[in-house]
Design an enzyme around this catalytic site. Structure first.
Site, mmCIF file in Angstrom:
data_model
loop_
_atom_site.group_PDB
_atom_site.id
_atom_site.type_symbol
_atom_site.label_atom_id
_atom_site.label_comp_id
_atom_site.label_asym_id
_atom_site.label_seq_id
_atom_site.Cartn_x
_atom_site.Cartn_y
_atom_site.Cartn_z
ATOM 1 N N GLU A 1 -89.441 -17.268 53.147
ATOM 2 C CA GLU A 1 -89.418 -15.981 52.153
ATOM 3 C C GLU A 1 -89.520 -16.445 50.881
ATOM 4 O O GLU A 1 -90.001 -15.482 50.113
ATOM 5 C CB GLU A 1 -87.959 -15.515 52.760
ATOM 6 C CG GLU A 1 -88.171 -14.403 53.802
ATOM 7 C CD GLU A 1 -86.579 -13.928 54.247
ATOM 8 O OE1 GLU A 1 -85.756 -13.979 53.708
ATOM 9 O OE2 GLU A 1 -86.638 -13.642 55.620
ATOM 10 N N VAL A 2 -88.646 -17.292 50.372
ATOM 11 C CA VAL A 2 -88.770 -17.951 48.999
ATOM 12 C C VAL A 2 -89.773 -18.890 48.707
ATOM 13 O O VAL A 2 -89.925 -19.959 49.438
ATOM 14 C CB VAL A 2 -87.202 -18.139 48.560
ATOM 15 C CG1 VAL A 2 -87.192 -18.695 46.997
ATOM 16 C CG2 VAL A 2 -86.393 -17.015 48.932
ATOM 17 N N ASN B 1 -88.938 -23.749 56.448
ATOM 18 C CA ASN B 1 -89.851 -22.849 56.853
ATOM 19 C C ASN B 1 -91.121 -22.935 55.715
ATOM 20 O O ASN B 1 -90.700 -23.117 54.603
ATOM 21 C CB ASN B 1 -89.388 -21.499 56.677
ATOM 22 C CG ASN B 1 -87.898 -21.436 57.545
ATOM 23 O OD1 ASN B 1 -87.928 -21.831 58.718
ATOM 24 N ND2 ASN B 1 -87.284 -20.585 57.149
ATOM 25 N N HIS C 1 -87.896 -25.717 49.950
ATOM 26 C CA HIS C 1 -86.450 -25.799 50.091
ATOM 27 C C HIS C 1 -86.381 -26.313 51.458
ATOM 28 O O HIS C 1 -87.023 -25.950 52.510
ATOM 29 C CB HIS C 1 -85.747 -24.787 49.865
ATOM 30 C CG HIS C 1 -86.142 -23.206 50.557
ATOM 31 N ND1 HIS C 1 -87.044 -22.595 50.329
ATOM 32 C CD2 HIS C 1 -85.506 -22.667 51.671
ATOM 33 C CE1 HIS C 1 -87.324 -21.600 51.109
ATOM 34 N NE2 HIS C 1 -86.430 -21.575 51.960
ATOM 35 N N ASP D 1 -76.210 -21.170 50.989
ATOM 36 C CA ASP D 1 -76.926 -19.977 51.191
ATOM 37 C C ASP D 1 -76.190 -18.544 51.143
ATOM 38 O O ASP D 1 -74.961 -18.501 51.555
ATOM 39 C CB ASP D 1 -77.566 -19.951 52.516
ATOM 40 C CG ASP D 1 -78.746 -18.955 52.717
ATOM 41 O OD1 ASP D 1 -79.893 -19.456 52.700
ATOM 42 O OD2 ASP D 1 -78.587 -17.672 52.826
ATOM 43 N N ILE D 2 -76.744 -17.639 50.330
ATOM 44 C CA ILE D 2 -76.139 -16.427 50.204
ATOM 45 C C ILE D 2 -75.666 -15.587 51.494
ATOM 46 O O ILE D 2 -74.867 -14.605 51.587
ATOM 47 C CB ILE D 2 -77.002 -15.688 48.962
ATOM 48 C CG1 ILE D 2 -76.101 -14.647 48.207
ATOM 49 C CG2 ILE D 2 -77.997 -14.719 49.626
ATOM 50 C CD1 ILE D 2 -76.611 -14.058 46.970
#
Ligand code: AMP
Length: 116
Positions: free
Chosen positions: A98-99, A90, A103, A32-33
């Site tokens: 969010e994305v 999520n 995932h 994760d970034i």
């Protein structure tokens, strides 16, 4: 409808780089970034699916099984089985996703705080 302009779709198409941890025919795992723990890895299937329910709907049994077996394999790769870890996915607005490409988050390397 699946938006193929989302950031994970771009990572899968190699349009933007990722810090890869593991990849096979069905899935990709990368760091994760913006890590929320010492170890924070994301896992995504390679098929177009928005969230967990969509993944279960569109993926065949082999893909579902392969994805979750890969999660287990990555747990070994990260050497976090004994100390423990948290898996989160999520989903949707209430889940805070969010994305919009399904995932899972694997959080580890320290004691992960309470959910609330
Ligand atoms: P979620 O809120 O469950 O949709 O989580 C999306 C996650 O993707 C967040 O933890 C972000 O830090 C992470 N993220 C966003 N862009 C990237 C990227 N380019 N590479 C790696 N992780 C990313």
């Amino acid at each position: 409808m699946y938006d193929d302009k989302n950031i994970f779709a771009k990572i899968l198409r190699k349009e933007i780089p990722c810090n890869k941890v593991y990849e096979n025919e069905h899935s990709l795992f990368f760091k994760d970034i913006n890590p929320q723990a010492r170890i924070h890895v994301l896992g995504i299937p390679k098929i177009e699916c928005i969230d967990f329910p969509d993944f279960i709907l569109v993926a065949n049994d082999k893909t579902v099984s392969s994805f979750f077996r890969s999660v287990d394999l990555v747990v070994d790769k990260l050497n976090i089985r004994d100390d423990g870890f948290r898996i989160i996915s999520n989903s949707g607005i209430n889940g805070g996703q969010e994305v919009p490409h399904f995932h899972i988050h694997i959080l580890a390397g320290e004691k992960i705080g309470s959910l609330r």
